[in-house]
Enzyme design. Structure first.
Site, PDB file in Angstrom:
ATOM      1  CB  SER A 209      -2.941   2.607   0.215  1.00 31.55           C
ATOM      2  OG  SER A 209      -1.986   1.653   0.602  1.00 31.55           O
TER       3      SER A 209
ATOM      4  NE  ARG B 266       1.718   5.602  -3.384  1.00 28.45           N
ATOM      5  CZ  ARG B 266       3.037   5.338  -3.269  1.00 28.45           C
ATOM      6  NH1 ARG B 266       3.921   6.049  -3.933  1.00 28.45           N
ATOM      7  NH2 ARG B 266       3.453   4.350  -2.531  1.00 28.45           N
TER       8      ARG B 266
ATOM      9  CD  GLU C 294      -1.927   5.742  -2.305  1.00 33.33           C
ATOM     10  OE1 GLU C 294      -1.372   6.154  -1.268  1.00 33.33           O
ATOM     11  OE2 GLU C 294      -1.530   4.760  -2.932  1.00 33.33           O
TER      12      GLU C 294
END
Ligand SMILES: Cc1cc2nc3c(=O)[nH]c(=O)nc-3n(C[C@H](O)[C@H](O)[C@H](O)COP(=O)(O)OP(=O)(O)OC[C@H]3O[C@@H](n4cnc5c(N)ncnc54)[C@H](O)[C@@H]3O)c2cc1C
Length: 306
Positions: free
Chosen positions: A232, A183, A302
């Protein structure tokens, strides 16, 4: 919270707004509500909202912001983004026009930064190109996905050969095989992703399209996509899953105002109606503190805060 290097400075004054309008040939709006440009549907207005359709204009707008010390940022489809209730006191760039093009040559697909990931996956499958199917349910753009190294069992960074960017105050540049991590990309935080070239392999179009359908159906069954959300909230910690930890901590169903921890997927917060960004942030902090206390794990965000 993730922030960008380009956020320092002051909101544009009337002269600067006029100069930006001239640079953008009218593709501009002032005090523009951003909530509808995000999948969570929260947040206040952008001082300036600029739709940029060509690389030359992007270079000009970012150079102007850099030299005048005006804060700026770029958004895609706002699917991993929280906009503060007070809004953004600078220029929010959204790519359009030339940045929505896809071209395919042999096994190589070049997609502009504003191309929706779903279009990239569908065009690849129709052309009999395999490798990108795992990305299909990610509701963002190529630019946002490259910035985040978005993915599932395959991350976009695994497929990328070249990335074309504009860095504020500099010219357009191309990077070959930039490094990615979970990520995260290693691109300069001032880089706007204009396009990416992916190297794929040959596959059967019919099988690939079936695989896309299967993956979309699986997401519908496991994610609360019937309500506004931003995917998320937390990154998975090494060797574990944020959703498992949040569920084990008993946070499913927790609420702050209109923001609720989803019963369907514990790492999703949904806007159950009338949520503010402050509600979402308060819920994030409560969940984070409780997971740390009860599970001994400090969760990292995130989702990006504008
Ligand atoms: C229902 C749902 C499911 C999701 N599933 C997944 C998943 O499986 N895997 C996954 O990784 N993510 C997932 N996400 C999160 C999100 O879709 C991805 O992170 C996506 O890549 C974000 O793209 P975006 O265009 O919406 O970016 P935005 O949310 O608009 O922006 C996110 C960040 O990227 C930056 N950015 C946007 N465009 C550019 C650009 N052109 N150049 C440089 N920086 C840019 C922004 O400044 C911001 O910092 C999901 C989200 C939702 C709502």
């Amino acid at each position: 919270m993730t922030t960008r290097a380009s956020l320092q400075g002051k909101a544009p004054n009337a002269d600067q707004r006029g100069a930006l309008a001239a640079l953008l040939d009218g593709d501009i709006a002032f005090d523009y509500p951003l909530a509808a440009r995000t999948s969570m549907r929260v947040g206040g207005p952008a001082s300036v909202y600029a739709e940029v359709k060509q690389v030359g204009r992007l270079v000009a707008v970012l150079s102007f912001c850099a030299s005048e010390r005006i804060p700026w940022t770029v958004i895609g489809l706002g699917s991993n983004l929280l906009v503060p209730d007070e809004g953004f006191p600078g220029v929010v760039v959204r790519l359009a026009g030339d940045f929505v093009r896809i071209t395919i040559e042999e096994t190589r697909i070049r997609a502009g930064g504003a191309v929706p990931i779903v279009s990239l996956c569908r065009d690849a499958a129709n052309a009999g190109l395999a490798g990108a199917e795992a990305l299909v349910g990610i509701p963002g753009t190529v630019g946002g996905a490259v910035r985040m190294n978005a993915g599932t069992d395959v991350e976009i960074g695994d497929l990328i050969d070249r990335v074309e960017v504009v860095i504020a105050g500099e010219k357009a540049q191309t990077f070959t095989r930039p490094e990615f991590a979970y990520r995260r990309s290693t691109l300069d935080t001032r880089a706007v992703v204009c396009a990416a070239e992916l190297e794929l392999t040959r596959g059967d179009p019919k099988e690939l399209k079936e695989e896309l359908r299967r993956r979309i159906d699986r997401r519908r069954a496991t994610q609360p996509i019937e309500l506004p959300n931003s995917g998320s909230i937390f990154r998975n910690p090494p060797g574990d899953y944020a959703a498992r930890l949040i569920e084990a901590a008993g946070c499913k169903g927790w609420r702050e105002g209109g923001a609720v921890v989803s019963e369907k997927h514990a790492n999703f917060i949904v806007n159950a109606g009338g949520a503010t960004c402050a509600d979402v942030l308060a819920l994030i902090e409560r969940v984070r503190a409780h997971v740390l206390e009860s599970q001994g794990v400090s969760l990292e965000l995130e989702v990006h805060l504008l």
